[in-house]
Design an enzyme around this catalytic site. Sequence first.
Site, PDB file in Angstrom:
ATOM      1  N   THR A   1       4.549   2.296   5.650  1.00 30.07           N
ATOM      2  CA  THR A   1       3.141   1.862   5.726  1.00 30.07           C
ATOM      3  C   THR A   1       2.407   2.794   6.674  1.00 30.07           C
ATOM      4  O   THR A   1       2.964   3.190   7.707  1.00 30.07           O
ATOM      5  CB  THR A   1       2.997   0.406   6.213  1.00 30.07           C
ATOM      6  OG1 THR A   1       1.607   0.175   6.544  1.00 30.07           O
ATOM      7  CG2 THR A   1       3.821   0.085   7.437  1.00 30.07           C
ATOM      8  N   ILE A   2       1.161   3.101   6.335  1.00 25.72           N
ATOM      9  CA  ILE A   2       0.395   3.975   7.236  1.00 25.72           C
ATOM     10  C   ILE A   2       0.018   3.242   8.520  1.00 25.72           C
ATOM     11  O   ILE A   2      -0.401   3.861   9.486  1.00 25.72           O
ATOM     12  CB  ILE A   2      -0.887   4.531   6.557  1.00 25.72           C
ATOM     13  CG1 ILE A   2      -1.853   3.408   6.174  1.00 25.72           C
ATOM     14  CG2 ILE A   2      -0.535   5.397   5.356  1.00 25.72           C
ATOM     15  CD1 ILE A   2      -3.257   3.894   5.818  1.00 25.72           C
ATOM     16  N   ASP A   3       0.163   1.912   8.540  1.00 19.00           N
ATOM     17  CA  ASP A   3      -0.390   1.107   9.646  1.00 19.00           C
ATOM     18  C   ASP A   3       0.417   1.101  10.951  1.00 19.00           C
ATOM     19  O   ASP A   3      -0.091   0.669  11.977  1.00 19.00           O
ATOM     20  CB  ASP A   3      -0.561  -0.350   9.198  1.00 19.00           C
ATOM     21  CG  ASP A   3      -1.694  -0.514   8.193  1.00 19.00           C
ATOM     22  OD1 ASP A   3      -2.521   0.406   8.080  1.00 19.00           O
ATOM     23  OD2 ASP A   3      -1.734  -1.560   7.530  1.00 19.00           O
TER      24      ASP A   3
ATOM     25  N   ARG B   1      19.083  10.901  -4.122  1.00 14.55           N
ATOM     26  CA  ARG B   1      20.034  12.017  -3.993  1.00 14.55           C
ATOM     27  C   ARG B   1      21.268  11.625  -3.171  1.00 14.55           C
ATOM     28  O   ARG B   1      22.389  12.018  -3.500  1.00 14.55           O
ATOM     29  CB  ARG B   1      19.330  13.239  -3.386  1.00 14.55           C
ATOM     30  CG  ARG B   1      18.309  13.784  -4.363  1.00 14.55           C
ATOM     31  CD  ARG B   1      18.098  15.251  -4.243  1.00 14.55           C
ATOM     32  NE  ARG B   1      17.349  15.723  -5.403  1.00 14.55           N
ATOM     33  CZ  ARG B   1      16.562  16.778  -5.405  1.00 14.55           C
ATOM     34  NH1 ARG B   1      16.411  17.508  -4.299  1.00 14.55           N
ATOM     35  NH2 ARG B   1      15.932  17.151  -6.499  1.00 14.55           N
TER      36      ARG B   1
ATOM     37  N   ASP C   1       2.562  -0.937  11.810  1.00 15.97           N
ATOM     38  CA  ASP C   1       2.503  -2.301  12.346  1.00 15.97           C
ATOM     39  C   ASP C   1       3.774  -3.110  12.085  1.00 15.97           C
ATOM     40  O   ASP C   1       3.718  -4.338  12.012  1.00 15.97           O
ATOM     41  CB  ASP C   1       1.273  -3.040  11.787  1.00 15.97           C
ATOM     42  CG  ASP C   1       1.319  -3.177  10.271  1.00 15.97           C
ATOM     43  OD1 ASP C   1       2.122  -2.479   9.625  1.00 15.97           O
ATOM     44  OD2 ASP C   1       0.548  -3.984   9.731  1.00 15.97           O
TER      45      ASP C   1
ATOM     46  N   GLY D   1       0.841  -1.202   0.000  1.00 18.41           N
ATOM     47  CA  GLY D   1       0.000   0.000   0.000  1.00 18.41           C
ATOM     48  C   GLY D   1       0.873   1.249   0.000  1.00 18.41           C
ATOM     49  O   GLY D   1       1.875   1.311   0.703  1.00 18.41           O
TER      50      GLY D   1
ATOM     51  N   ALA E   1      15.335  10.781  -1.150  1.00 21.17           N
ATOM     52  CA  ALA E   1      16.533  10.708  -0.304  1.00 21.17           C
ATOM     53  C   ALA E   1      17.477   9.607  -0.782  1.00 21.17           C
ATOM     54  O   ALA E   1      18.699   9.802  -0.818  1.00 21.17           O
ATOM     55  CB  ALA E   1      16.129  10.467   1.151  1.00 21.17           C
TER      56      ALA E   1
ATOM     57  N   ASP F   1       5.016  -4.908   5.963  1.00 22.16           N
ATOM     58  CA  ASP F   1       5.369  -6.267   6.364  1.00 22.16           C
ATOM     59  C   ASP F   1       5.507  -7.242   5.181  1.00 22.16           C
ATOM     60  O   ASP F   1       6.498  -7.970   5.079  1.00 22.16           O
ATOM     61  CB  ASP F   1       4.269  -6.749   7.330  1.00 22.16           C
ATOM     62  CG  ASP F   1       4.600  -8.077   7.928  1.00 22.16           C
ATOM     63  OD1 ASP F   1       5.648  -8.177   8.573  1.00 22.16           O
ATOM     64  OD2 ASP F   1       3.821  -9.029   7.711  1.00 22.16           O
ATOM     65  N   GLY F   2       4.548  -7.227   4.262  1.00 21.03           N
ATOM     66  CA  GLY F   2       4.585  -8.126   3.105  1.00 21.03           C
ATOM     67  C   GLY F   2       5.803  -7.840   2.233  1.00 21.03           C
ATOM     68  O   GLY F   2       6.439  -8.761   1.702  1.00 21.03           O
TER      69      GLY F   2
ATOM     70  N   ARG G   1      -6.423  -3.287   8.629  1.00 20.88           N
ATOM     71  CA  ARG G   1      -7.088  -4.597   8.586  1.00 20.88           C
ATOM     72  C   ARG G   1      -6.638  -5.464   9.744  1.00 20.88           C
ATOM     73  O   ARG G   1      -7.420  -6.142  10.370  1.00 20.88           O
ATOM     74  CB  ARG G   1      -6.735  -5.287   7.270  1.00 20.88           C
ATOM     75  CG  ARG G   1      -7.935  -5.481   6.386  1.00 20.88           C
ATOM     76  CD  ARG G   1      -7.700  -6.340   5.182  1.00 20.88           C
ATOM     77  NE  ARG G   1      -6.509  -6.069   4.442  1.00 20.88           N
ATOM     78  CZ  ARG G   1      -6.483  -5.605   3.196  1.00 20.88           C
ATOM     79  NH1 ARG G   1      -7.606  -5.301   2.586  1.00 20.88           N
ATOM     80  NH2 ARG G   1      -5.349  -5.434   2.551  1.00 20.88           N
TER      81      ARG G   1
ATOM     82  N   ARG H   1       0.688  -4.749  -4.914  1.00 19.39           N
ATOM     83  CA  ARG H   1       0.782  -5.918  -4.028  1.00 19.39           C
ATOM     84  C   ARG H   1       1.038  -7.098  -4.962  1.00 19.39           C
ATOM     85  O   ARG H   1       0.186  -7.427  -5.781  1.00 19.39           O
ATOM     86  CB  ARG H   1      -0.515  -6.112  -3.255  1.00 19.39           C
ATOM     87  CG  ARG H   1      -0.822  -4.941  -2.318  1.00 19.39           C
ATOM     88  CD  ARG H   1      -1.893  -5.311  -1.329  1.00 19.39           C
ATOM     89  NE  ARG H   1      -2.402  -4.144  -0.620  1.00 19.39           N
ATOM     90  CZ  ARG H   1      -1.814  -3.598   0.448  1.00 19.39           C
ATOM     91  NH1 ARG H   1      -0.688  -4.115   0.903  1.00 19.39           N
ATOM     92  NH2 ARG H   1      -2.340  -2.549   1.044  1.00 19.39           N
TER      93      ARG H   1
ATOM     94  N   ARG I   1     -17.509  15.099  14.268  1.00 19.07           N
ATOM     95  CA  ARG I   1     -17.916  15.592  15.588  1.00 19.07           C
ATOM     96  C   ARG I   1     -18.866  16.789  15.422  1.00 19.07           C
ATOM     97  O   ARG I   1     -19.881  16.879  16.105  1.00 19.07           O
ATOM     98  CB  ARG I   1     -16.685  16.002  16.399  1.00 19.07           C
ATOM     99  CG  ARG I   1     -17.024  16.619  17.753  1.00 19.07           C
ATOM    100  CD  ARG I   1     -15.768  17.146  18.425  1.00 19.07           C
ATOM    101  NE  ARG I   1     -14.905  16.089  18.943  1.00 19.07           N
ATOM    102  CZ  ARG I   1     -15.107  15.438  20.082  1.00 19.07           C
ATOM    103  NH1 ARG I   1     -16.151  15.738  20.835  1.00 19.07           N
ATOM    104  NH2 ARG I   1     -14.274  14.507  20.485  1.00 19.07           N
TER     105      ARG I   1
ATOM    106  N   ALA J   1     -12.290  10.312  20.768  1.00 21.04           N
ATOM    107  CA  ALA J   1     -13.322   9.279  20.603  1.00 21.04           C
ATOM    108  C   ALA J   1     -13.824   8.768  21.954  1.00 21.04           C
ATOM    109  O   ALA J   1     -13.068   8.717  22.932  1.00 21.04           O
ATOM    110  CB  ALA J   1     -12.755   8.118  19.792  1.00 21.04           C
TER     111      ALA J   1
HETATM  112  O1  F6P Z   1      -1.442  -1.653   4.717  1.00 21.89           O
HETATM  113  C1  F6P Z   1      -1.963  -0.401   4.467  1.00 21.89           C
HETATM  114  C2  F6P Z   1      -3.448  -0.460   4.251  1.00 21.89           C
HETATM  115  O2  F6P Z   1      -3.911   0.824   3.945  1.00 21.89           O
HETATM  116  C3  F6P Z   1      -4.269  -1.051   5.396  1.00 21.89           C
HETATM  117  O3  F6P Z   1      -4.531  -0.153   6.435  1.00 21.89           O
HETATM  118  C4  F6P Z   1      -5.514  -1.481   4.683  1.00 21.89           C
HETATM  119  O4  F6P Z   1      -6.151  -2.483   5.409  1.00 21.89           O
HETATM  120  C5  F6P Z   1      -4.975  -1.977   3.377  1.00 21.89           C
HETATM  121  O5  F6P Z   1      -3.753  -1.301   3.164  1.00 21.89           O
HETATM  122  C6  F6P Z   1      -5.868  -1.762   2.197  1.00 21.89           C
HETATM  123  O6  F6P Z   1      -5.258  -2.334   1.088  1.00 21.89           O
HETATM  124  P1  F6P Z   1      -5.698  -2.095  -0.416  1.00 21.89           P
HETATM  125  O7  F6P Z   1      -5.349  -0.687  -0.796  1.00 21.89           O
HETATM  126  O8  F6P Z   1      -4.929  -3.083  -1.197  1.00 21.89           O
HETATM  127  O9  F6P Z   1      -7.181  -2.288  -0.464  1.00 21.89           O
END
Ligand code: F6P
Length: 323
Positions: A128-130, A27, A132, A13, A24, A106-107, A174, A75, A157, A189
């Site tokens: 990754t934005i996650d 360069r 994780d 992603g 970076a 991770d992948g 996910r 992916r 809100r 929240a």
């Molecule tokens: O791993 C980044 C992410 O944005 C997850 O937060 C999300 O579950 C997933 O990718 C969505 O993947 P795709 O863009 O392949 O639907």
Amino acid sequence: MSIGTIGVLTSGGDAPGMNACVRAVVRTALYKGIKVKAIMKGYQGLISGDIIDIDNRRFVSEIINRGGTILHTARCLAMTTPEGALLAADAVKKAGIDCLVVIGGDGSYRGALELSKAGVNVLCIPGTIDLDIASTEYTIGFDTAITTAMDAINKLRDTSTSHDRVSVVEVMGRRAGYIALWAGIAGGADVILMPEKPEDNNIDKICDVVNKNKDIGKTHSLIVVAEGVGSVEEIAKQVQERTGIEARATILGHLQRGGYPTALDRVHASMMGGIAVEIANENRFSRAICYKNGRYIDIDLEEAINMTKTIDKTMYDISKMLV
Ligand code: F6P
């Protein structure tokens, strides 16, 4: 002897700040007299030979501020098979790349490990934005994503307060709840649901919070739900039926992956990209670049992949007390 050619790709992603990282790598490498090849569309493009020579630092001009990735990303299912990894390894060798820098999650790290087992020199940067990836306290794109999610929660809100409603908002993640936890805390929240805490995904507990809010005169509530937890539509329906308060579901989706990167993402991305080139130049490979205790470090890639990450207990406990 230092390396002659470095390759760079973005994979999985996309994440805001990936461009700053590519910039970076390019360069820093050119500065050190190392040749650069950019691989388009991640491992997919590597296998199909979609590779560009970059001999000009202007190739990465005007991208530090841009979301997405100019290298495009994918992916790549083929990389999960031994045959695919061998094809990719051959492509790296054929392209004359001495070290491949992989920016991804991770992948993408797992794909890089397979490449390294096939004899390719690899380095991984967490993109990754996650948030994780267990080996690092920061992943490129996270700050922009939570800022985007927080902005959306702020807007929800406004409207849920005006209508005395419950807003149930789905954020990305996910398998990981970090976006939900951070954006949930930042957005104030009332309930935060994460895949790591299935015990909280309990409609009685959720309605209890909404009802307690009502009892103290607060007629709106915000429920932030990580994607992996389940249907926000269903949660909203159940909350409305059980509490009698109107509820609406909103899915933020891929807009959390876009937008111009925050300063934090740009700086981490720039540092990690530059550090990857320095590590390559020291002929050290199969390393994962990490941010830990306020410093950039690198650790063995396989070790990094085998680490597990858990939600910080203090952060989780405090989030419960802020309602
Ligand atoms: O791993 C980044 C992410 O944005 C997850 O937060 C999300 O579950 C997933 O990718 C969505 O993947 P795709 O863009 O392949 O639907």
